[in-house]
Write a protein that holds these residues in place. Structure first.
Motif, PDB file in Angstrom:
ATOM      1  N   ALA A  87       0.839  -1.202   0.000  1.00 37.76           N
ATOM      2  CA  ALA A  87       0.000   0.000   0.000  1.00 37.76           C
ATOM      3  C   ALA A  87       0.875   1.253   0.000  1.00 37.76           C
ATOM      4  N   VAL A  88       1.415   1.574  -1.171  1.00 35.21           N
ATOM      5  CA  VAL A  88       2.262   2.765  -1.308  1.00 35.21           C
ATOM      6  C   VAL A  88       1.872   3.504  -2.595  1.00 35.21           C
ATOM      7  N   PHE A  89       2.405   4.707  -2.745  1.00 30.85           N
ATOM      8  CA  PHE A  89       2.135   5.479  -3.968  1.00 30.85           C
ATOM      9  C   PHE A  89       3.276   5.260  -4.972  1.00 30.85           C
ATOM     10  N   GLU A  91       4.027   6.971  -7.455  1.00 37.75           N
ATOM     11  CA  GLU A  91       4.622   8.230  -7.938  1.00 37.75           C
ATOM     12  C   GLU A  91       5.662   8.792  -6.970  1.00 37.75           C
ATOM     13  N   LEU A  92       5.673   8.292  -5.729  1.00 33.90           N
ATOM     14  CA  LEU A  92       6.621   8.813  -4.736  1.00 33.90           C
ATOM     15  C   LEU A  92       7.823   7.877  -4.618  1.00 33.90           C
ATOM     16  N   TYR A 100       5.569  10.400   3.932  1.00 37.45           N
ATOM     17  CA  TYR A 100       4.157  10.783   3.851  1.00 37.45           C
ATOM     18  C   TYR A 100       3.332  10.037   4.901  1.00 37.45           C
ATOM     19  N   PHE A 101       3.490   8.705   4.941  1.00 33.19           N
ATOM     20  CA  PHE A 101       2.649   7.931   5.874  1.00 33.19           C
ATOM     21  C   PHE A 101       3.013   8.224   7.320  1.00 33.19           C
ATOM     22  N   GLY A 103       4.047  11.068   8.271  1.00 36.70           N
ATOM     23  CA  GLY A 103       3.529  12.427   8.485  1.00 36.70           C
ATOM     24  C   GLY A 103       2.053  12.466   8.862  1.00 36.70           C
ATOM     25  N   LEU A 104       1.335  11.382   8.581  1.00 33.75           N
ATOM     26  CA  LEU A 104      -0.077  11.334   8.988  1.00 33.75           C
ATOM     27  C   LEU A 104      -0.191  11.177  10.514  1.00 33.75           C
ATOM     28  N   ARG A 132      11.748   4.660  -7.058  1.00 36.63           N
ATOM     29  CA  ARG A 132      10.288   4.586  -7.046  1.00 36.63           C
ATOM     30  C   ARG A 132       9.895   3.115  -6.843  1.00 36.63           C
TER      31      ARG A 132
ATOM     32  N   GLN B   2      -0.687  17.234   4.931  1.00 38.50           N
ATOM     33  CA  GLN B   2       0.077  16.156   4.291  1.00 38.50           C
ATOM     34  C   GLN B   2      -0.535  15.762   2.939  1.00 38.50           C
ATOM     35  N   ALA B   3      -1.866  15.601   2.934  1.00 39.56           N
ATOM     36  CA  ALA B   3      -2.528  15.150   1.704  1.00 39.56           C
ATOM     37  C   ALA B   3      -2.432  16.214   0.606  1.00 39.56           C
ATOM     38  N   LEU B   6       0.976  15.975  -0.731  1.00 39.42           N
ATOM     39  CA  LEU B   6       1.040  14.729  -1.514  1.00 39.42           C
ATOM     40  C   LEU B   6       0.436  14.938  -2.895  1.00 39.42           C
ATOM     41  N   LYS B   9       2.868  16.539  -5.212  1.00 40.39           N
ATOM     42  CA  LYS B   9       3.967  15.636  -5.593  1.00 40.39           C
ATOM     43  C   LYS B   9       3.469  14.671  -6.666  1.00 40.39           C
ATOM     44  N   ILE B  10       2.271  14.140  -6.452  1.00 41.89           N
ATOM     45  CA  ILE B  10       1.731  13.174  -7.417  1.00 41.89           C
ATOM     46  C   ILE B  10       1.369  13.871  -8.722  1.00 41.89           C
ATOM     47  N   ARG B  13       4.300  14.368 -10.924  1.00 40.87           N
ATOM     48  CA  ARG B  13       4.852  13.178 -11.576  1.00 40.87           C
ATOM     49  C   ARG B  13       3.861  12.422 -12.458  1.00 40.87           C
ATOM     50  N   SER B  14       2.576  12.717 -12.294  1.00 41.26           N
ATOM     51  CA  SER B  14       1.638  11.920 -13.097  1.00 41.26           C
ATOM     52  C   SER B  14       0.968  12.731 -14.210  1.00 41.26           C
ATOM     53  N   ALA B 208      -4.560   8.348  -8.605  1.00 37.70           N
ATOM     54  CA  ALA B 208      -3.339   7.870  -7.944  1.00 37.70           C
ATOM     55  C   ALA B 208      -3.498   7.930  -6.425  1.00 37.70           C
ATOM     56  N   ILE B 209      -4.120   8.990  -5.941  1.00 34.64           N
ATOM     57  CA  ILE B 209      -4.279   9.144  -4.489  1.00 34.64           C
ATOM     58  C   ILE B 209      -5.320   8.160  -3.948  1.00 34.64           C
ATOM     59  N   LYS B 211      -5.972   5.296  -4.967  1.00 32.11           N
ATOM     60  CA  LYS B 211      -5.629   3.897  -5.238  1.00 32.11           C
ATOM     61  C   LYS B 211      -5.904   3.049  -3.997  1.00 32.11           C
ATOM     62  N   ALA B 214      -3.312   2.172  -0.828  1.00 35.67           N
ATOM     63  CA  ALA B 214      -2.732   3.362  -0.216  1.00 35.67           C
ATOM     64  C   ALA B 214      -3.824   4.172   0.479  1.00 35.67           C
ATOM     65  N   ASN B 218      -4.479   5.682   4.488  1.00 37.62           N
ATOM     66  CA  ASN B 218      -4.989   7.012   4.870  1.00 37.62           C
ATOM     67  C   ASN B 218      -6.157   6.873   5.841  1.00 37.62           C
ATOM     68  N   ILE B 228      -8.837  14.603   4.793  1.00 33.87           N
ATOM     69  CA  ILE B 228      -7.977  14.221   3.659  1.00 33.87           C
ATOM     70  C   ILE B 228      -8.692  14.555   2.352  1.00 33.87           C
TER      71      ILE B 228
END
Lengths: 312, 384
Positions: A87-89, A91-92, A100-101, A103-104, A132, B2-3, B6, B9-10, B13-14, B208-209, B211, B214, B218, B228
């Motif tokens: 469970a990761v992104f 793009e990061l 990120y995780f 930071g939550l 990546r 944070q979100a 994020l 950033k996404i 790149r996307s 992407a977020i 997904k 991931a 959250n 979020i």
């Protein structure tokens, strides 16, 4: 010991299907608690209910002495979770994902950096921080998945089948890591359908089938629940019918068969019969070669309790 | 936040590269369009000269003066002899007006001022009309001077020429409508570019977020799902506004001072409102469509909507049936609003109401898309 997770009469239905059927669990602080069961037995559903990712129909879940609800953020803050799927992104980078995780849970940048660095060291991804996820191998991905779940140093960590589709070396690394986390003070809930893993690391185990706990205890306690005991195989040059019948009179021996130069002896209950067998062979001048002892497994426990194996 | 961080950033790149690509393509097309327009239009006023052929068969003092005046004030055209030459000159569009001065014309004219030369003009030509007027003015004025009896032939000729040399200074005081028309056509085209840019940015980043696995992390975290969601939505809004800003800046860079007027301001407002529609649409797509289908859906919506709505083809060329269908296309209302803005010469609430109505319809579309997206989110949540 302080109870960390208390689940009472948890019921979760998906229309007609009962995924959790009055599930009861008590997990104490400092344990590595294994939830063992075949696919579809309700392990992941139980985890999702614990994390309030799923609504349940009936029952109560308490974590750290407080009722778990979707808005119980003070409880969630102390939980880390490593999901079955990575469970990761995509793009990061590795570092950005963990940051990120983390930071939550941890808002202070300085503290977070320290925790992220520690998590990277813990899983050994130091050389891959700018990679990546798509550039990582399966084993490295699993490590990243773990780092994302543990970076904030939770008191309770839930591992939901973290070793699925992982090579043996990475699997051992993961299991060693879980033991280390436990030794550092975290309570672990570990779900798996690999009985060997559960036997290897868990202090207590609950066996699930069709959403119910069919047995619970330490691995020894679980094995004691079944009639099947140790199985001893002895290669011999020859044994008479008379000697074989005499062997059945040894205390603890439930059965003995001779075929193809091997005596197969079934013992009752606990292990420890091998010394008696050797003594019997020597006393009766029976020449023997290789001796093998096979202890009952959790699969045997499951088989006896449900009439099927984990793989069925 | 944070979100929110994020999200960027996404996005970077996307979708950022694709957005830049669309912006570049849009910029190139608009620049070519603007260059083409500027070369074919003039900012000032310049008198046009008619192409006139004079055949003087009289060679009298008056006919020479008349022919000389006509030649000096037109683009003289050499004509062959014979009737066929006259027909050819008109047929091949070599001359706007042909004057044949017959023998004895000077004498006849100076006698009573009624004599007129034989003339042929190019059908439906403004320049032919101007040429006829020029000849007629000369003859009438000359006649007046002669009839007054106070002027000799030479004096009359000088006075007529001096009188006809007087010119009116022309200056343009109103906004050149053709300029705003070109700007308007560019702004129409913005609908396509901004639809693609916003749909790709928002949908790809959101997918992407959101997904599955991931997202579960959250949800398991101590930050509420609504918080979020709000941060992600804020990211969507900021990215959409950036797209809108980039497009407007690009149009300004190409049209410069032509944009800095009331028309430019209203076009900007219309673009902003249409961006909200795209934001709503993208939000819905991001919640309904799988990642690998986003590009296809984006192309269908942007291209189909632009053709149907009149972003590529002027709405005036669309049939009534197409227009009736196009009312369900937000781009139709965006372009219609642009049309209404262009048609305004004095800006007040009354003249603006049709344009404002179109903008209101667009806002309703945006609200509809947002509501549908919220329903989709709720449905997905219940289903999972």
């Amino acid at each position: 010991m302080e109870t960390v997770v208390k689940i009472e009469n948890l019921v979760k239905r998906y229309d007609e299907l009962v995924a959790l059927d009055h599930l009861n669990l008590n997990i104490a602080s400092g344990e590595i608690f294994g939830l063992l069961g075949p696919n579809g037995s309700g392990k992941t559903t139980a985890i999702s209910c614990m994390l309030s990712l799923l609504e349940f129909n009936k029952g109560k879940i308490e974590i750290f002495g407080k009722e778990m609800t979707p808005t119980a953020y003070d409880i969630k803050r102390q939980i880390g979770v490593v999901f079955q799927n990575v469970a990761v992104f995509d793009e990061l980078t590795v570092y950005e994902n963990i940051d990120y995780f983390c930071g939550l849970y941890v808002y202070d940048k300085k503290e977070r950096k320290k925790l992220v660095d520690e998590a990277i060291d813990f899983v050994g991804l130091g050389d891959f921080i700018k990679f990546r996820p798509k550039k990582l191998s399966g084993g490295l991905l699993r490590r990243l998945n773990i780092a994302c779940g543990i970076a904030h140093k939770p008191k309770l960590i839930i591992f939901d089948e973290p070793t699925v589709a992982v090579d043996p070396q990475s699997r051992n690394n993961i299991l060693e890591g879980i033991k280390r986390l436990n030794s550092e003070g975290a309570t672990i809930i570990y779900t798996s359908h690999y009985m060997e893993e559960v036997e290897q690391i868990c202090s207590r185990i609950a066996i699930l089938d069709k959403g119910r706990v069919i047995a619970q205890g330490t691995k020894e306690e679980l094995k004691d629940m079944i009639s099947k005991g140790e199985k001893i195989s002895v290669q011999v040059y020859g044994i008479s019918e008379e000697q074989l019948a005499k062997m059945l009179k040894i205390p603890g021996v439930a059965g003995a068969d001779f075929a193809d130069g091997t005596i197969s002896i079934s013992m009752n209950g606990k292990s420890g019969g091998i010394a008696q067998i050797i003594e019997f062979l020597n006393e009766n001048n029976i020449g023997y070669g290789r001796i093998a002892s096979e202890l009952p497994t959790l699969n045997d426990v499951f088989l006896e309790l449900t009439g099927k194996t984990f793989r069925d | 936040m944070q979100a929110f961080k994020l999200y960027f950033k996404i996005f970077k790149r996307s979708a950022f590269f694709m957005v830049l690509l669309y912006l570049l393509i849009f910029g190139l097309i608009v620049a070519l369009f603007a260059l083409n327009f500027k070369s074919s239009s003039d900012m000032g006023f310049e008198a046009q000269r008619s192409r006139i052929a004079v055949v003087d068969n009289d060679n009298s003092k008056f006919s020479k003066a008349f022919a000389s005046y006509i030649n000096e004030n037109s683009q003289p055209v050499e004509l062959g002899t014979g009737e066929q030459a006259i027909k050819d000159a008109l047929f091949f569009n070599d001359a706007d007006y042909i004057i044949i001065i017959p023998k004895g014309f000077g004498e006849d004219f100076l006698k009573d001022g009624n004599a007129r030369p034989q003339s042929y003009s190019l059908p439906n030509s403004m320049r032919a009309v101007y040429a006829q007027r020029m000849a007629e003015s000369y003859l009438k004025l000359f006649d007046l001077y002669i009839k007054s009896g106070n002027f000799s032939f030479e004096q009359a000729k000088e006075n007529v020429e001096a009188d006809l040399a007087l010119k009116t200074k022309t200056s343009i005081v109103s906004i050149n409508k053709s300029d705003t028309g070109s700007l308007k056509r560019t702004v129409d085209y913005v609908a396509y570019a901004i639809t693609c840019m916003v749909i790709l940015s928002v949908s790809l980043t959101m997918l992407a977020i959101e997904k599955g696995d991931a997202k579960k992390r959250n949800l398991a975290s101590p930050i509420s799902a609504s918080k979020i969601g709000l941060q992600v939505f804020l990211g969507n809004a900021v990215v959409s506004l950036i797209c809108c800003g980039m497009i407007i800046l690009l149009v300004i860079a190409i049209f410069r001072e032509d944009f800095f007027n009331i028309y430019g301001a209203w076009y900007s407002l219309n673009i902003l409102i249409y961006t909200l529609v795209c934001l709503g649409m993208s939000f819905l797509i991001g919640n309904l469509v799988p990642k690998n289908a986003v590009n296809a859906v984006c192309n269908v919506i942007a291209l189909g909507g632009s053709f149907l709505g009149g972003a590529f083809v002027p709405q005036s060329l669309l049939s009534e049936t197409v227009k009736n269908i196009a009312v369900i296309d937000p781009i139709f209302w965006f372009v219609k609003a642009n049309n209404e803005i262009l048609s305004i010469s004095t800006f007040n609430l009354k003249t603006l109401s049709p344009a404002l109505y179109c903008m209101l319809v667009q806002l309703l579309f945006a609200a509809l898309f947002f509501s549908a997206a919220m329903l989709a989110i709720k449905y997905k949540r219940t289903k999972s």
